[in-house]
Scaffold this motif. Structure first.
Motif, PDB file in Angstrom:
ATOM      1  N   CYS B  21       0.844  -1.206   0.000  1.00 32.85           N
ATOM      2  CA  CYS B  21       0.000   0.000   0.000  1.00 32.85           C
ATOM      3  C   CYS B  21       0.872   1.246   0.000  1.00 32.85           C
ATOM      4  CB  CYS B  21      -0.897   0.034   1.230  1.00 32.85           C
ATOM      5  SG  CYS B  21      -2.152  -1.222   1.226  1.00 32.85           S
ATOM      6  N   SER B  25       0.875   3.853  -3.066  1.00 39.70           N
ATOM      7  CA  SER B  25       0.295   5.187  -2.863  1.00 39.70           C
ATOM      8  C   SER B  25       1.343   6.272  -3.122  1.00 39.70           C
ATOM      9  CB  SER B  25      -0.306   5.320  -1.466  1.00 39.70           C
ATOM     10  OG  SER B  25       0.633   4.925  -0.507  1.00 39.70           O
ATOM     11  N   ILE B  28       1.631   6.680  -6.850  1.00 45.18           N
ATOM     12  CA  ILE B  28       0.500   7.465  -7.375  1.00 45.18           C
ATOM     13  C   ILE B  28       0.699   8.951  -7.080  1.00 45.18           C
ATOM     14  CG2 ILE B  28      -1.985   7.879  -7.159  1.00 45.18           C
ATOM     15  CD1 ILE B  28      -2.277   4.891  -6.473  1.00 45.18           C
ATOM     16  N   ALA B  47      -0.630   4.775 -13.401  1.00 45.87           N
ATOM     17  CA  ALA B  47      -1.499   5.288 -12.336  1.00 45.87           C
ATOM     18  C   ALA B  47      -2.652   4.317 -12.071  1.00 45.87           C
ATOM     19  CB  ALA B  47      -2.031   6.672 -12.716  1.00 45.87           C
ATOM     20  N   VAL B  48      -3.260   3.786 -13.153  1.00 48.76           N
ATOM     21  CA  VAL B  48      -4.372   2.840 -13.001  1.00 48.76           C
ATOM     22  C   VAL B  48      -3.889   1.553 -12.320  1.00 48.76           C
ATOM     23  CG1 VAL B  48      -5.983   1.363 -14.270  1.00 48.76           C
ATOM     24  CG2 VAL B  48      -5.709   3.738 -14.939  1.00 48.76           C
ATOM     25  N   SER B  51      -3.229   2.186  -8.679  1.00 46.68           N
ATOM     26  CA  SER B  51      -4.492   2.352  -7.947  1.00 46.68           C
ATOM     27  C   SER B  51      -5.132   0.999  -7.686  1.00 46.68           C
ATOM     28  CB  SER B  51      -5.471   3.215  -8.742  1.00 46.68           C
ATOM     29  OG  SER B  51      -4.861   4.388  -9.166  1.00 46.68           O
ATOM     30  N   LEU B  54      -3.206  -0.697  -4.996  1.00 49.98           N
ATOM     31  CA  LEU B  54      -3.495  -0.083  -3.695  1.00 49.98           C
ATOM     32  C   LEU B  54      -4.822  -0.611  -3.142  1.00 49.98           C
ATOM     33  CD1 LEU B  54      -2.734   2.013  -1.560  1.00 49.98           C
ATOM     34  CD2 LEU B  54      -3.909   3.733  -2.905  1.00 49.98           C
ATOM     35  N   LEU B  55      -5.854  -0.639  -3.997  1.00 53.68           N
ATOM     36  CA  LEU B  55      -7.177  -1.114  -3.562  1.00 53.68           C
ATOM     37  C   LEU B  55      -7.110  -2.574  -3.117  1.00 53.68           C
ATOM     38  CD1 LEU B  55      -9.669   0.379  -6.168  1.00 53.68           C
ATOM     39  CD2 LEU B  55      -9.546   0.862  -3.723  1.00 53.68           C
TER      40      LEU B  55
END
Lengths: 146, 146
Positions: B21, B25, B28, B47-48, B51, B54-55
């Motif tokens: 994470c 993050s 990003i 970036a995608v 993300s 991260l999720l």
């Protein structure tokens, strides 16, 4: 050991190695046929990664043939195969992705000449990555279960 | 099930998710702080991918905490974790490599402004890939051995 398709020393394993060699060598041919791939770091990297994969897959194809002819079991070498396949698969994915990124950029900036050849080389590199990734998964499975 | 470091529902597993994470993050943040990353397909893709990672890692960190608090075993979910971790790891490696390829090209063509930020974002993306790849290997091991 002989149950899973793609196990070393079986016909399906040899076929998988053959596909890897085929895609890698075609990708090298397309890259080498462009006028100035040597100017771009990523395309040089792709050529090196595909050459490495070709050498690796060719050696293992020879071992498969040897094992099928002499009826020797390659069980003791699965650890080496698994490590080599993983490293080659990572190298191929990284090389294909970086080349794809640069080629997309070339397309946006207006493409000059060899773009279709680069695209074909990258497509074949991705195909060879799919086959080596399949081998790697099978080897990892054999390593742990066997 | 609880022997291997990084197993879901243990402190080491939670630490690994925390690192994923953190790196994702930060990556990003660096990408978002550049002036015009939205113009380039590869940086948007990075970036995608970050993300998504991260999720995924955040959800699994929450599950780890839940499992540690309620003393529930997450053994039944290892198959899902292994698949998700593998896909996320592949996505992250592809995104990092393609961005790195484009950034090297920018450097050769004379860099304007945000190059250091792009480099930092890619370095952090590679770090997050290393941690998710570690998780994926552990999950695969658990899936087959357990």
């Amino acid at each position: 050991m002989k149950d899973l398709p793609g196990t070393p020393g079986t016909l399906s394993g040899l076929f998988l190695r053959f596909l890897q060699c085929l895609f890698a060598s075609l990708s090298i041919m397309y890259i080498a046929s462009t006028a100035n791939f040597i100017r771009y770091t990523v395309y040089r990297y792709l050529a090196v990664a595909m050459s490495f994969q070709l050498l690796w897959s060719l050696s293992l194809a020879c071992l498969d043939v040897y094992s099928m002819v002499t009826k020797n079991c390659l069980h003791d070498l699965v650890r080496l195969f698994a490590t080599g396949d993983w490293l080659t698969a990572l190298l191929s994915l990284a090389a294909s992705s970086s080349s794809a990124g640069v080629t997309i950029l070339f397309y946006i900036g207006g493409c000059s000449g060899d773009c279709t050849k680069y695209q074909m080389a990258i497509f074949l590199a991705f195909m060879s990555w799919i086959t080596i990734e399949t081998s790697a998964l099978i080897m990892f499975w054999l390593l742990i279960s066997g």
